[in-house]
Design a protein around this motif. Structure first.
Motif, PDB file in Angstrom:
ATOM      1  N   THR A  32       0.696  -1.171   0.003  1.00 25.16           N
ATOM      2  CA  THR A  32       0.030  -0.066  -0.121  1.00 25.16           C
ATOM      3  C   THR A  32       0.987   1.293   0.006  1.00 25.16           C
ATOM      4  O   THR A  32       0.460   2.317   0.099  1.00 25.16           O
ATOM      5  N   SER A  33       2.107   1.196  -0.071  1.00 26.36           N
ATOM      6  CA  SER A  33       3.222   2.238  -0.222  1.00 26.36           C
ATOM      7  C   SER A  33       2.995   3.095  -1.287  1.00 26.36           C
ATOM      8  O   SER A  33       2.466   2.661  -2.315  1.00 26.36           O
ATOM      9  N   SER A  34       3.379   4.178  -1.200  1.00 24.39           N
ATOM     10  CA  SER A  34       3.730   5.135  -2.423  1.00 24.39           C
ATOM     11  C   SER A  34       4.807   5.007  -2.804  1.00 24.39           C
ATOM     12  O   SER A  34       5.829   4.937  -2.136  1.00 24.39           O
ATOM     13  N   TRP A  35       5.194   4.823  -4.343  1.00 22.32           N
ATOM     14  CA  TRP A  35       6.364   4.654  -4.702  1.00 22.32           C
ATOM     15  C   TRP A  35       6.672   5.854  -5.842  1.00 22.32           C
ATOM     16  O   TRP A  35       5.994   6.306  -6.527  1.00 22.32           O
ATOM     17  N   ASN A  36       7.926   6.014  -5.933  1.00 22.75           N
ATOM     18  CA  ASN A  36       8.482   7.151  -7.023  1.00 22.75           C
ATOM     19  C   ASN A  36       9.193   6.551  -8.018  1.00 22.75           C
ATOM     20  O   ASN A  36       9.218   7.176  -9.390  1.00 22.75           O
ATOM     21  N   ALA A  37       9.716   5.543  -8.157  1.00 23.06           N
ATOM     22  CA  ALA A  37      10.492   4.832  -9.330  1.00 23.06           C
ATOM     23  C   ALA A  37      10.295   3.358  -9.389  1.00 23.06           C
ATOM     24  O   ALA A  37      10.574   2.811  -8.282  1.00 23.06           O
ATOM     25  N   VAL A  38      10.431   2.757 -10.591  1.00 21.17           N
ATOM     26  CA  VAL A  38      10.385   1.210 -10.526  1.00 21.17           C
ATOM     27  C   VAL A  38      11.208   0.956 -11.674  1.00 21.17           C
ATOM     28  O   VAL A  38      11.464   1.639 -12.695  1.00 21.17           O
ATOM     29  N   ASN A  39      11.934  -0.103 -11.610  1.00 23.59           N
ATOM     30  CA  ASN A  39      12.657  -0.711 -12.730  1.00 23.59           C
ATOM     31  C   ASN A  39      12.853  -2.407 -12.779  1.00 23.59           C
ATOM     32  O   ASN A  39      13.122  -2.896 -11.716  1.00 23.59           O
ATOM     33  N   ALA A  40      12.431  -3.113 -13.607  1.00 22.22           N
ATOM     34  CA  ALA A  40      12.320  -4.269 -13.873  1.00 22.22           C
ATOM     35  C   ALA A  40      13.477  -4.967 -14.679  1.00 22.22           C
ATOM     36  O   ALA A  40      14.028  -4.418 -15.708  1.00 22.22           O
ATOM     37  N   GLY A  41      14.364  -5.522 -13.879  1.00 20.19           N
ATOM     38  CA  GLY A  41      15.463  -6.324 -14.539  1.00 20.19           C
ATOM     39  C   GLY A  41      15.056  -7.707 -15.283  1.00 20.19           C
ATOM     40  O   GLY A  41      13.837  -7.958 -15.152  1.00 20.19           O
ATOM     41  N   PRO A  42      15.911  -8.404 -15.530  1.00 19.92           N
ATOM     42  CA  PRO A  42      15.656  -9.777 -16.189  1.00 19.92           C
ATOM     43  C   PRO A  42      14.843 -10.866 -15.288  1.00 19.92           C
ATOM     44  O   PRO A  42      13.720 -11.125 -15.794  1.00 19.92           O
ATOM     45  N   SER A  43      15.209 -10.689 -14.066  1.00 24.36           N
ATOM     46  CA  SER A  43      14.520 -11.911 -13.160  1.00 24.36           C
ATOM     47  C   SER A  43      14.452 -11.210 -11.660  1.00 24.36           C
ATOM     48  O   SER A  43      14.205 -11.785 -11.009  1.00 24.36           O
ATOM     49  N   HIS A  44      14.693  -9.850 -11.627  1.00 26.88           N
ATOM     50  CA  HIS A  44      14.460  -9.243 -10.314  1.00 26.88           C
ATOM     51  C   HIS A  44      14.185  -7.727 -10.513  1.00 26.88           C
ATOM     52  O   HIS A  44      14.255  -7.460 -11.650  1.00 26.88           O
ATOM     53  N   ALA A  45      13.595  -7.192  -9.601  1.00 26.81           N
ATOM     54  CA  ALA A  45      13.364  -5.971  -9.735  1.00 26.81           C
ATOM     55  C   ALA A  45      13.824  -4.906  -8.479  1.00 26.81           C
ATOM     56  O   ALA A  45      14.126  -5.437  -7.647  1.00 26.81           O
ATOM     57  N   ALA A  46      13.649  -3.392  -8.893  1.00 28.68           N
ATOM     58  CA  ALA A  46      14.057  -2.532  -7.700  1.00 28.68           C
ATOM     59  C   ALA A  46      12.970  -1.259  -7.764  1.00 28.68           C
ATOM     60  O   ALA A  46      12.713  -1.146  -8.798  1.00 28.68           O
ATOM     61  N   ALA A  47      12.876  -0.761  -6.596  1.00 35.96           N
ATOM     62  CA  ALA A  47      11.674   0.297  -6.740  1.00 35.96           C
ATOM     63  C   ALA A  47      12.375   1.351  -5.726  1.00 35.96           C
ATOM     64  O   ALA A  47      12.782   0.902  -4.597  1.00 35.96           O
ATOM     65  N   ILE A  48      11.834   2.532  -5.769  1.00 33.64           N
ATOM     66  CA  ILE A  48      12.285   3.709  -4.757  1.00 33.64           C
ATOM     67  C   ILE A  48      10.804   3.916  -4.174  1.00 33.64           C
ATOM     68  O   ILE A  48      10.208   4.724  -4.994  1.00 33.64           O
ATOM     69  N   ARG A  49      10.784   3.901  -3.084  1.00 38.22           N
ATOM     70  CA  ARG A  49       9.486   4.212  -2.162  1.00 38.22           C
ATOM     71  C   ARG A  49       9.532   5.785  -2.256  1.00 38.22           C
ATOM     72  O   ARG A  49      10.407   6.356  -1.954  1.00 38.22           O
ATOM     73  N   SER A  50       8.400   6.410  -1.808  1.00 41.55           N
ATOM     74  CA  SER A  50       8.394   7.754  -1.682  1.00 41.55           C
ATOM     75  C   SER A  50       8.899   8.249  -0.411  1.00 41.55           C
ATOM     76  O   SER A  50       9.402   9.550  -0.572  1.00 41.55           O
ATOM     77  N   ASP A  51       9.390   7.758   0.388  1.00 43.28           N
ATOM     78  CA  ASP A  51      10.357   7.868   1.473  1.00 43.28           C
ATOM     79  C   ASP A  51      11.766   7.886   1.306  1.00 43.28           C
ATOM     80  O   ASP A  51      12.539   7.803   2.188  1.00 43.28           O
TER      81      ASP A  51
END
Length: 154
Positions: free
Chosen positions: A125-144
């Protein structure tokens, strides 16, 4: 004199697959973002609508099916950002919520399971600023401003 490369030629290499870029005229010209995965593409128009096309064997297009699409199909919701991975997709809605869909065999959707999803599924339910999908892993930056990663970890 330097030679000029044509769209069908890359440093002396030509391919039967190389073609000049083509526009998707039937959907207009108001595209603002695009992401290309292993075998599918995602694009957002200026009004926040999301379109997807390509292979869909894992539900990575997000249209609720696993049927391949050679033409763009609209994915429900309004979106601000998307990222296409290897047979899965991640997106941020216009309200900064994180959604994931497609292959999840390596937990790359962030859903704490390995269940394939053919429609966008909200992640937390968090708010997010950025997201990036890799081949089989992912990363995201939350609003905090904290960084979160998940998926394959070898």
């Amino acid at each position: 004199m330097a030679s000029v490369l044509r769209p069908t030629q890359v440093a002396g290499y030509t391919s039967a697959y190389a073609q000049a870029p083509k526009g998707i005229l039937s959907l207009g010209t108001s595209w603002v973002k695009i992401s290309i995965g292993n075998s599918h593409a995602l694009a957002i128009k200026s009004d926040g609508t999301l379109y997807a096309w390509g292979l869909n064997t894992s539900g990575q297009l997000g249209d609720g099916t696993v049927v391949n699409k050679s033409s763009p199909v609209q994915v429900s919701g309004l979106w601000s950002n998307v990222s296409a991975g290897y047979n899965y997709s991640l997106g941020l809605t216009s309200t900064s919520l994180l959604y994931a869909w497609g292959d999840n065999s390596l937990s790359q959707l962030g859903t704490n399971d390995q269940v394939l999803r053919s429609s966008p599924t909200q992640i937390g339910t968090s708010s997010w600023n950025a997201v990036n999908a890799g081949p089989s892993h992912a990363a995201a930056i939350r609003s905090d401003k904290t960084l979160w990663v998940w998926g394959r970890n070898n």
